[in-house]
Write a protein that holds these residues in place. Structure first.
Motif, mmCIF file in Angstrom:
data_model
loop_
_atom_site.group_PDB
_atom_site.id
_atom_site.type_symbol
_atom_site.label_atom_id
_atom_site.label_comp_id
_atom_site.label_asym_id
_atom_site.label_seq_id
_atom_site.Cartn_x
_atom_site.Cartn_y
_atom_site.Cartn_z
ATOM 1 N N PRO A 80 -8.341 29.892 -20.899
ATOM 2 C CA PRO A 80 -8.120 30.610 -20.178
ATOM 3 C C PRO A 80 -8.448 30.244 -18.556
ATOM 4 O O PRO A 80 -9.701 29.631 -18.649
ATOM 5 N N ILE A 81 -7.622 30.264 -17.627
ATOM 6 C CA ILE A 81 -7.891 29.557 -16.221
ATOM 7 C C ILE A 81 -7.479 30.767 -15.320
ATOM 8 O O ILE A 81 -6.281 31.371 -15.402
ATOM 9 N N GLY A 82 -8.263 30.767 -14.263
ATOM 10 C CA GLY A 82 -7.921 31.918 -13.117
ATOM 11 C C GLY A 82 -8.284 30.999 -11.777
ATOM 12 O O GLY A 82 -9.434 30.322 -11.994
ATOM 13 N N VAL A 83 -7.557 31.125 -10.846
ATOM 14 C CA VAL A 83 -7.631 30.281 -9.773
ATOM 15 C C VAL A 83 -8.139 31.439 -8.627
ATOM 16 O O VAL A 83 -7.247 32.405 -8.437
ATOM 17 N N PHE A 84 -9.324 31.105 -7.981
ATOM 18 C CA PHE A 84 -9.705 32.206 -7.013
ATOM 19 C C PHE A 84 -9.919 31.394 -5.459
ATOM 20 O O PHE A 84 -10.137 30.304 -5.419
ATOM 21 N N THR A 85 -9.569 32.504 -4.683
ATOM 22 C CA THR A 85 -9.822 31.868 -3.249
ATOM 23 C C THR A 85 -11.550 31.934 -2.830
ATOM 24 O O THR A 85 -12.014 32.038 -3.492
ATOM 25 N N ALA A 86 -11.812 31.601 -1.520
ATOM 26 C CA ALA A 86 -13.027 31.257 -1.211
ATOM 27 C C ALA A 86 -13.710 32.705 -1.149
ATOM 28 O O ALA A 86 -15.016 32.849 -1.186
ATOM 29 N N ASP A 87 -12.967 33.797 -1.035
ATOM 30 C CA ASP A 87 -13.399 35.268 -1.120
ATOM 31 C C ASP A 87 -13.541 35.817 -2.614
ATOM 32 O O ASP A 87 -13.482 37.219 -2.783
ATOM 33 N N TRP A 88 -13.273 34.936 -3.697
ATOM 34 C CA TRP A 88 -13.208 35.439 -4.839
ATOM 35 C C TRP A 88 -11.995 36.290 -5.121
ATOM 36 O O TRP A 88 -12.155 37.434 -5.968
ATOM 37 N N THR A 89 -10.856 35.932 -4.421
ATOM 38 C CA THR A 89 -9.646 36.768 -4.927
ATOM 39 C C THR A 89 -8.664 36.039 -5.734
ATOM 40 O O THR A 89 -8.595 34.654 -5.612
ATOM 41 N N LEU A 90 -8.386 36.358 -6.943
ATOM 42 C CA LEU A 90 -7.604 35.972 -7.783
ATOM 43 C C LEU A 90 -6.028 35.702 -7.374
ATOM 44 O O LEU A 90 -5.538 36.598 -7.074
ATOM 45 N N VAL A 91 -5.569 34.563 -7.354
ATOM 46 C CA VAL A 91 -4.350 34.240 -6.911
ATOM 47 C C VAL A 91 -3.095 33.440 -7.964
ATOM 48 O O VAL A 91 -2.236 33.318 -7.698
ATOM 49 N N TRP A 92 -4.037 32.858 -8.942
ATOM 50 C CA TRP A 92 -3.002 32.235 -9.956
ATOM 51 C C TRP A 92 -3.937 32.454 -11.378
ATOM 52 O O TRP A 92 -4.901 32.154 -11.281
ATOM 53 N N TRP A 93 -3.111 32.669 -12.384
ATOM 54 C CA TRP A 93 -3.916 32.591 -13.644
ATOM 55 C C TRP A 93 -2.890 32.263 -14.806
ATOM 56 O O TRP A 93 -1.498 32.568 -14.313
ATOM 57 N N GLY A 136 -10.893 20.186 -0.795
ATOM 58 C CA GLY A 136 -9.899 20.201 0.439
ATOM 59 C C GLY A 136 -8.907 21.454 0.313
ATOM 60 O O GLY A 136 -8.154 21.737 1.133
ATOM 61 N N ALA A 137 -9.109 22.342 -0.729
ATOM 62 C CA ALA A 137 -8.395 23.629 -0.803
ATOM 63 C C ALA A 137 -9.216 24.734 -0.760
ATOM 64 O O ALA A 137 -8.636 25.879 -0.618
ATOM 65 N N ASP A 138 -10.568 24.645 -0.892
ATOM 66 C CA ASP A 138 -11.462 25.654 -0.981
ATOM 67 C C ASP A 138 -11.081 26.791 -1.992
ATOM 68 O O ASP A 138 -11.150 27.864 -1.766
ATOM 69 N N LEU A 139 -10.793 26.162 -3.050
ATOM 70 C CA LEU A 139 -10.453 27.191 -4.370
ATOM 71 C C LEU A 139 -11.413 26.794 -5.323
ATOM 72 O O LEU A 139 -12.110 25.802 -5.523
ATOM 73 N N ARG A 140 -11.372 27.942 -6.218
ATOM 74 C CA ARG A 140 -12.319 27.869 -7.493
ATOM 75 C C ARG A 140 -11.358 27.856 -8.796
ATOM 76 O O ARG A 140 -10.912 29.145 -8.840
ATOM 77 N N MET A 141 -11.457 26.957 -9.539
ATOM 78 C CA MET A 141 -10.585 27.312 -10.979
ATOM 79 C C MET A 141 -11.706 27.514 -12.018
ATOM 80 O O MET A 141 -12.774 26.728 -12.226
ATOM 81 N N VAL A 142 -11.695 28.788 -12.353
ATOM 82 C CA VAL A 142 -12.675 29.398 -13.584
ATOM 83 C C VAL A 142 -12.133 28.966 -15.012
ATOM 84 O O VAL A 142 -10.783 29.193 -15.278
ATOM 85 N N THR A 143 -12.754 28.303 -15.708
ATOM 86 C CA THR A 143 -12.245 28.123 -16.980
ATOM 87 C C THR A 143 -13.065 28.664 -18.152
ATOM 88 O O THR A 143 -14.392 28.755 -17.826
ATOM 89 N N TYR A 144 -12.743 29.225 -19.143
ATOM 90 C CA TYR A 144 -13.462 29.584 -20.474
ATOM 91 C C TYR A 144 -13.034 28.744 -21.459
ATOM 92 O O TYR A 144 -12.049 28.516 -22.058
ATOM 93 N N THR A 145 -14.097 28.096 -22.074
ATOM 94 C CA THR A 145 -14.048 27.204 -23.405
ATOM 95 C C THR A 145 -15.158 27.650 -24.482
ATOM 96 O O THR A 145 -16.279 28.229 -24.071
ATOM 97 N N ALA A 146 -15.022 27.024 -25.614
ATOM 98 C CA ALA A 146 -15.839 26.871 -26.815
ATOM 99 C C ALA A 146 -15.639 25.704 -27.373
ATOM 100 O O ALA A 146 -14.923 25.381 -27.535
ATOM 101 N N ALA A 147 -17.124 25.441 -27.909
ATOM 102 C CA ALA A 147 -17.009 24.310 -28.809
ATOM 103 C C ALA A 147 -15.926 24.266 -29.909
ATOM 104 O O ALA A 147 -16.131 25.391 -30.690
ATOM 105 N N ALA A 148 -15.723 23.221 -30.635
ATOM 106 C CA ALA A 148 -14.933 23.389 -31.737
ATOM 107 C C ALA A 148 -15.517 23.819 -33.012
ATOM 108 O O ALA A 148 -16.820 23.270 -33.186
ATOM 109 N N GLY A 149 -15.097 24.769 -33.715
ATOM 110 C CA GLY A 149 -15.745 25.286 -34.795
ATOM 111 C C GLY A 149 -16.641 26.428 -34.582
ATOM 112 O O GLY A 149 -16.964 27.116 -35.603
ATOM 113 N N SER A 150 -16.633 26.745 -33.402
ATOM 114 C CA SER A 150 -17.667 27.881 -33.064
ATOM 115 C C SER A 150 -17.003 29.372 -33.426
ATOM 116 O O SER A 150 -15.788 29.291 -33.453
#
Length: 294
Positions: free
Chosen positions: A119-132, A253-267
Motif C-alpha cells: 500500500p502506497i500513498g503519495v502526499f504533498t507538504a500539506d498532507w494532501t493525497l495526490v497519488w495512490w 527536491g519534490a517535497d513529497l511524502r511517500m507513505v508505505t505499509y509493510t509487514a514482516a514475512a510470515g506475520s
C-alpha cells in the motif's frame, strides 16, 4: 523532448501515445495496438470520464480546470517543464514557485508502480493525497469517493467532513495523540516555507476555527516530531485489525511524502495484506484524480 503537436489537444494525445502502459501500472498483453496509453487508461489514472478525455483531445471541451490539468500531468508522468507547457496549452498559469507542489515526478510514480504489492500513498507538504495505488485503496478505502479538499490527512484527523467520516480507526504504538501532533508540526513547517500558498492558509484557518484540538496544537510552542515512521494497527471493516509498519519516505527536491505499509514475512499482518490483495484489489489500479472520482 516536447512533442511536435501544439495546443492542448495535441499535447494530450502526443504524451498519451508516449507513456508506456507498464510504467503506468497496466499489464501489457500481446496484440496491443496502442503505442502508449489507451484513452480509457488515461481517464482511469486521472479520475476523469473517457468521454471527457475524448472531448479534451478533440478540442470540444474547453477551459479545463487547473485541478484537471494537474491530474492529467501526473497521470502522464510529465516533467515540470512539460507540466507547465500543458497548463499554458489550457490557457492557465502554471503552479507558481513558493506554493505547495502537487507534481509527482515520473520516477516516483514508476517506483511506486513497481511496488504494487505494498500500500502506497503519495502526499504533498500539506498532507494532501495526490497519488495512490490499488493496495492503498484496499487498505484504507478508495479515496475516489472524496472530493479533492477532503483527501487531506489533517482534515481526516481534525475536520468534521467526509475525510473524517471515511478514516478507519487507527491505533499507533506511539500513543493516541502522537500522529495528530506530528501532522500539526508538519503543517507548521509547511506554512513557514510556503507563506504565499492560499490553499494551505485556508486549511490552517479552517481547522483553527472549527477544531479546538487543532487550535490547541497549533498554539503549542513545543515542537513535536515530524511524522516519519510508526507501527500502526488499522481496523479494517472486512478483515479486522491489521498490525503494520508505516514508513514515510521523503522525496528530495519534490517535497513529497511517500507513505508505505509493510509487514514482516510470515506475520499476521503479512497474511492479512495478502488477503487484501486478493479480495480488495479489484478497484482502481492507481489514481490521482482532480476533484471527484467518477
Amino acid at each position: 523532448m516536447a512533442p511536435s503537436r501544439s495546443g492542448f489537444p495535441g499535447l494530450l494525445r502526443a504524451w498519451r501515445d508516449r507513456l508506456s502502459p507498464a510504467d503506468a501500472g497496466f499489464t501489457v498483453t500481446d496484440g496491443r495496438r496502442a503505442p502508449g496509453l489507451r484513452r480509457e487508461e488515461l481517464a482511469q489514472l486521472a479520475g476523469l470520464s473517457v468521454d471527457y478525455v475524448l472531448r479534451l483531445e478533440q478540442g470540444r471541451a474547453k477551459n479545463p480546470s487547473s485541478q484537471v490539468v494537474g491530474a492529467l500531468a501526473r497521470a502522464l508522468q510529465l516533467s515540470r517543464t512539460e507540466r507547465d507547457q500543458l497548463y499554458r496549452g489550457a490557457g492557465l498559469l502554471p503552479p507558481q514557485d513558493g506554493t505547495v507542489s502537487t507534481h509527482v515526478p515520473a520516477g516516483v510514480q514508476r517506483l511506486a508502480v513497481r511496488l504494487g504489492d505494498v500500500p502506497i500513498g503519495v502526499f504533498t507538504a500539506d498532507w494532501t493525497l495526490v497519488w495512490w495505488n490499488t493496495m492503498w485503496s484496499a487498505l484504507h478505502g478508495d479515496p475516489a469517493v472524496l472530493p479533492t479538499a477532503e483527501r487531506n490527512l489533517a482534515r481526516a484527523l481534525f475536520g468534521d467532513g467526509a475525510a473524517r467520516a471515511s478514516m478507519l480507526p487507527v491505533r499507533s504504538e506511539r500513543g493516541p495523540d502522537a500522529l495528530a501532533a506530528s501532522i500539526v508540526a508538519d503543517l507548521k513547517d509547511a506554512a513557514s516555507r510556503y507563506p504565499a500558498d492560499a490553499q494551505l492558509d485556508r486549511l490552517v484557518r479552517e481547522l483553527r476555527e472549527t477544531s479546538d484540538a487543532f487550535a490547541h496544537q497549533w498554539a503549542t510552542p513545543t515542537a513535536a516530531a515530524q511524522h516519519t515512521t510508526d507501527r500502526k494497527t488499522i481496523r479494517h471493516p472486512r478483515i479486522g485489525d491489521i498490525l503494520l509498519d508505516c514508513d514515510v519516505l521523503i522525496v528530495p527536491g519534490a517535497d513529497l511524502r511517500m507513505v508505505t505499509y509493510t509487514a514482516a514475512a510470515g506475520s499476521s499482518g503479512a497474511g492479512k495484506l495478502d488477503l487484501l490483495r486478493v479480495t480488495g484489489g479489484s478497484q482502481a489500479r492507481v489514481n490521482n484524480a482532480p476533484g471527484q472520482y467518477t
